[in-house]
Design an enzyme around this catalytic site. Structure first.
Site, short mmCIF file in Angstrom:
data_model
loop_
_atom_site.label_atom_id
_atom_site.label_comp_id
_atom_site.label_asym_id
_atom_site.label_seq_id
_atom_site.Cartn_x
_atom_site.Cartn_y
_atom_site.Cartn_z
N LYS A 13 0.83 -1.21 0.00
CA LYS A 13 0.00 0.00 0.00
C LYS A 13 0.87 1.27 0.00
O LYS A 13 0.61 2.19 -0.76
CB LYS A 13 -0.92 0.02 1.24
CG LYS A 13 -1.83 -1.20 1.36
CD LYS A 13 -2.74 -1.10 2.58
CE LYS A 13 -2.03 -1.06 3.91
NZ LYS A 13 -1.22 -2.27 4.23
N ARG A 86 -9.73 0.67 8.70
CA ARG A 86 -9.22 -0.63 9.05
C ARG A 86 -10.21 -1.43 9.88
O ARG A 86 -9.91 -2.56 10.26
CB ARG A 86 -7.97 -0.44 9.89
CG ARG A 86 -6.71 -0.91 9.24
CD ARG A 86 -5.61 -0.39 10.13
NE ARG A 86 -4.43 -1.15 10.04
CZ ARG A 86 -3.32 -0.72 9.43
NH1 ARG A 86 -3.31 0.43 8.81
NH2 ARG A 86 -2.25 -1.44 9.47
N ARG A 125 11.89 -5.38 4.98
CA ARG A 125 11.68 -3.95 4.68
C ARG A 125 12.66 -3.07 5.45
O ARG A 125 12.92 -3.28 6.62
CB ARG A 125 10.25 -3.54 5.05
CG ARG A 125 10.04 -2.03 4.95
CD ARG A 125 8.61 -1.60 4.99
NE ARG A 125 7.92 -2.06 6.18
CZ ARG A 125 6.60 -1.99 6.34
NH1 ARG A 125 5.85 -1.49 5.38
NH2 ARG A 125 6.04 -2.44 7.44
N ARG A 158 11.51 -1.04 10.90
CA ARG A 158 10.41 -0.67 11.80
C ARG A 158 10.36 -1.62 12.99
O ARG A 158 10.59 -2.81 12.84
CB ARG A 158 9.08 -0.73 11.03
CG ARG A 158 8.68 0.62 10.48
CD ARG A 158 7.53 0.57 9.53
NE ARG A 158 6.34 -0.10 10.01
CZ ARG A 158 5.18 -0.13 9.35
NH1 ARG A 158 5.09 0.49 8.20
NH2 ARG A 158 4.14 -0.77 9.82
N ARG A 169 0.04 -8.83 13.44
CA ARG A 169 -0.63 -7.82 12.60
C ARG A 169 -1.50 -8.51 11.55
O ARG A 169 -2.59 -8.02 11.22
CB ARG A 169 0.40 -6.92 11.94
CG ARG A 169 1.04 -5.93 12.92
CD ARG A 169 2.35 -5.37 12.43
NE ARG A 169 2.24 -4.66 11.17
CZ ARG A 169 3.27 -4.45 10.35
NH1 ARG A 169 4.48 -4.90 10.65
NH2 ARG A 169 3.08 -3.81 9.23
#
Ligand code: AP5
Length: 217
Positions: A13, A86, A125, A158, A169
Site C-alpha cells: 500500500k 481498518r 523492509r 520498523r 498484525r
C-alpha cells in the site's frame, strides 16, 4: 478522486500510494506514517498510540477517526487513503464524514497477497529515517548499503517488522479489516488486484483501474 487502498500489512500500500500520488497529485494520507511521525516528535498523540503500534494492535477507532477527519478537511478535491479505514466502525465513520460534505468514496482497490510472501517482505523492509522512502533487502536494495538513494540518510527497520509482530498484525487484519472487503463490495466501489506481482506491474494494474474510472466520470 476519493480512493481507498486496502490490503494486509506488506501488501504494498505504501509503495504504490507514493507512486500514484506522485503521478496523479492525489494527497496521500497514510495513518501509520502519521502515527510514526507523532511518536518520533514525542507528541501527546504519539505517546498515546506508541504501545499499539509496537504490539501490532490497532489504535482505538475514535483516535484514528479524529486524526483522519482533520486531514480530510485539507483535501476537498480527493485523496488516497493508505491504512484507513481498518475496521467497519472506521469505514462507517468515513462514509458519514464524506456524506456531510456531499461526497463519497469513488474506488476501493484491494491488494491481495499470500501470508508467507508478506512475512518475507516485511521482515526485509527498510525505510529511510528522514524521507520515508521504502527499500527491501530482497527486492529493492539501496545503491549504498544502509543509506537512502534520495537523501543519503540512514535506513532503519520498523519496530513492528519482526516476524512475531508481523504475524500478530496479520491476525488483526483477518479479524478486523478483512470484513471491509464485503462492506465495499456491497457498495459497488470495490476492485481486487494481485499485490504479489512486481511493483511496476501492480502500479500499471492500479493505474488502469484509476484511468478507467476517470474516463467514466
Ligand atoms: P501501517 O503503517 O499502516 O502498516 P500496515 O498496514 O501494517 O502496512 P505496512 O506499512 O506494513 O505495509 P504496506 O502495505 O504499506 O507495504 P509496503 O509498501 O511498505 O500501520 C502500522 C500500525 O499503525 C498498525 O499496526 C496500527 O497499530 C496503527 N494504525 C495505522 N492505521 C491504523 C488505523 N486505521 N486504525 C488503527 N490503527 C492503525 O511494502 C512492504 C515491503 O515490501 C517494502 O520493503 C517494499 O519495498 C516491498 N514491496 C512492496 N511492494 C512490493 C512488490 N510488488 N514486490 C516486491 N516487494 C514489494
Amino acid at each position: 478522486m476519493r480512493i481507498v487502498l486496502l490490503g494486509c500489512p506488506g501488501a504494498g500500500k505504501g509503495t504504490q500510494s507514493k507512486i500514484l500520488s506522485e503521478r496523479y497529485g492525489f494527497p496521500h494520507i497514510a495513518t501509520g506514517d502519521l502515527f510514526r511521525a507523532e511518536i518520533t516528535a514525542g507528541s501527546v498523540l504519539g505517546l498515546q498510540v506508541a504501545g499499539y503500534l509496537k504490539s501490532g494492535t490497532l489504535v482505538p477507532d475514535a483516535v484514528v477517526v479524529e486524526m483522519v477527519a482533520g486531514k480530510l478537511q485539507g483535501c476537498p478535491d480527493g485523496f488516497l487513503l493508505d491504512g484507513f479505514p481498518r475496521t467497519l466502525e472506521q469505514a462507517q465513520a468515513l462514509d458519514k464524514l464524506l456524506r456531510q460534505e456531499g461526497s463519497q468514496i469513488d474506488m476501493v482497490m484491494h491488494l491481495h497477497m499470500r501470508e508467507e510472501e508478506v512475512v518475507r517482505r516485511l521482515t526485509g523492509r527498510r525505510s529511510c529515517s528522514s524521507c520515508g522512502a521504502l527499500y527491501n533487502v530482497v527486492s529493492h536494495l539501496p545503491r549504498v548499503d544502509g543509506k537512502c538513494d534520495h537523501c543519503g540518510a540512514d535506513l532503519i527497520q520498523r519496530d513492528d517488522d519482526g516476524s512475531a509482530i508481523v504475524r500478530k498484525r496479520l491476525m488483526v487484519y483477518e479479524d478486523l479489516t478483512r470484513p471491509l472487503v464485503a462492506y465495499y463490495r456491497a457498495a459497488n466501489v470495490f476492485r481486487e488486484l494481485d499485490g504479489g506481482r512486481p511493483v511496476e506491474e501492480v502500479t500499471l494494474a492500479l493505474m488502469a483501474v484509476i484511468d478507467g474510472a476517470r474516463v467514466r466520470s
